[in-house]
Write a protein that holds these residues in place. Structure first.
Motif, PDB file in Angstrom:
ATOM      1  N   GLY A  59     -72.630  21.507  43.256  1.00  0.00           N
ATOM      2  CA  GLY A  59     -71.744  22.060  44.267  1.00  0.00           C
ATOM      3  C   GLY A  59     -70.489  21.252  44.514  1.00  0.00           C
ATOM      4  N   SER A  72     -77.098  24.420  48.007  1.00  0.00           N
ATOM      5  CA  SER A  72     -75.926  23.834  47.338  1.00  0.00           C
ATOM      6  C   SER A  72     -74.632  24.457  47.847  1.00  0.00           C
ATOM      7  CB  SER A  72     -76.037  24.022  45.820  1.00  0.00           C
ATOM      8  OG  SER A  72     -77.122  23.302  45.286  1.00  0.00           O
ATOM      9  N   LEU A  77     -72.191  25.939  39.644  1.00  0.00           N
ATOM     10  CA  LEU A  77     -72.945  25.026  40.506  1.00  0.00           C
ATOM     11  C   LEU A  77     -73.729  23.999  39.691  1.00  0.00           C
ATOM     12  CD1 LEU A  77     -74.396  27.563  43.102  1.00  0.00           C
ATOM     13  CD2 LEU A  77     -72.569  25.902  43.484  1.00  0.00           C
TER      14      LEU A  77
END
Length: 301
Positions: free
Chosen positions: A78, A126, A74
């Protein structure tokens, strides 16, 4: 002996559990075989896909070779995760799996497990944003904790550094070289509040005061250490309630100066791998959410 007394009725025979994976202390979190349309398991990593994550994935794959497991960082907020969801959905269509079912919910393409031990608003946001961007049928699980598995793993990590003593059978504390523990996590103030449940579980194992803290919020580790000192604790240990990728090791080292010792992060402990499959299995309906029957993990793993 039972002479002169009525013979008691036979005890009922315990039936074998019908739950996938079997029953009892040693049952598997996932069945030995999965359906051909089982969703992909995606681990969302709040950091780099480092050696800890790779080792963790190896443990999961050894125990569950039929599982399609993917590791996605991440670190870009994302974007890669959204692309992976779209790719998985396209792969399923190419394999002839239905993208839509008349009158039925869309079949899940993936189950994403955030690799965090508890509440972490930024990471969860995210992940959810990536799901929305991809428009793929993806389910997001809860974080890995709180759970007795992770409290036990913290106990093991403390014992590895000589900060808690445990017997080899049940891992419950006998005596301890410290008189207070700080369970520190990441994710801000909310994560510290959520870590209180794990602090309670660990306190029950150690028969010691255990308080939560955050490496990136309040209460800080210094705040927590002061709280313990105010109730009489003077030998305080730090138990990082993190897996590893989500926090800078220097931040842990800096926080540990307020303590007499610091355990290692949870890392690729078997409990972490088990909780990943428990979360995935719960979404499949193979497990109850209150997965309480569990085996103890060997000290030093």
């Amino acid at each position: 002996m039972n002479e002169g007394q009525d013979v008691p009725a036979k005890l009922p025979i315990r039936e074998r559990s019908s739950r996938p994976g079997g029953g009892g202390r040693h049952r598997r979190p996932l069945p030995v075989t999965l359906p051909s349309d089982a969703p992909t398991l995606v681990l969302a990593i709040p950091g780099a896909v480092d050696d800890v994550v790779t080792e963790l994935a190896s443990i999961i794959r050894v125990d569950n070779p039929q599982l399609d497991l993917r590791l996605i960082s991440l670190t870009d907020g994302g974007a890669d995760l959204a692309k992976e969801f779209s790719s998985i959905a396209a792969e399923r269509v190419a394999r002839g799996l239905p993208a839509e079912l008349d009158g039925e919910p869309r079949p899940r393409a993936a189950v994403v497990v955030p690799l965090i031990t508890g509440s972490h608003p930024r990471v969860m946001r995210s992940v959810r944003d990536a799901v929305a961007e991809s428009e793929a049928p993806v389910t997001v699980t809860d974080p890995l904790g709180p759970h007795p598995f992770l409290a036990e793993a913290l106990h093991v990590r403390l014992s590895e550094r000589g900060l808690a003593r445990a017997d080899r059978i049940r891992l419950f504390n006998v005596t301890s070289p410290v008189d207070g523990i700080i369970v520190a996590t990441v994710g801000g103030d909310e994560s510290a509040r959520a870590a209180d449940a794990t602090a309670v579980l660990l306190a029950a194992r150690l028969a010691l005061p255990v308080v939560p803290a955050a490496f990136d919020g309040r209460p800080t580790v210094a705040d927590a250490a002061e709280r313990l000192r105010n109730i009489g604790a003077s030998r305080i240990a730090l138990a990082p309630y993190v897996i590893g990728p989500e926090v800078d090791p220097d931040k842990i080292a800096a926080a540990a100066v307020d303590c007499m010792g610091c355990a290692s992060p949870l890392g690729a402990h078997e409990a972490v791998a088990r909780m990943v499959t428990v979360r995935y299995g719960a979404i499949l309906g193979n497990l109850l959410e209150d997965y309480e029957e569990f085996e103890e993990f060997p000290e030093g793993e």
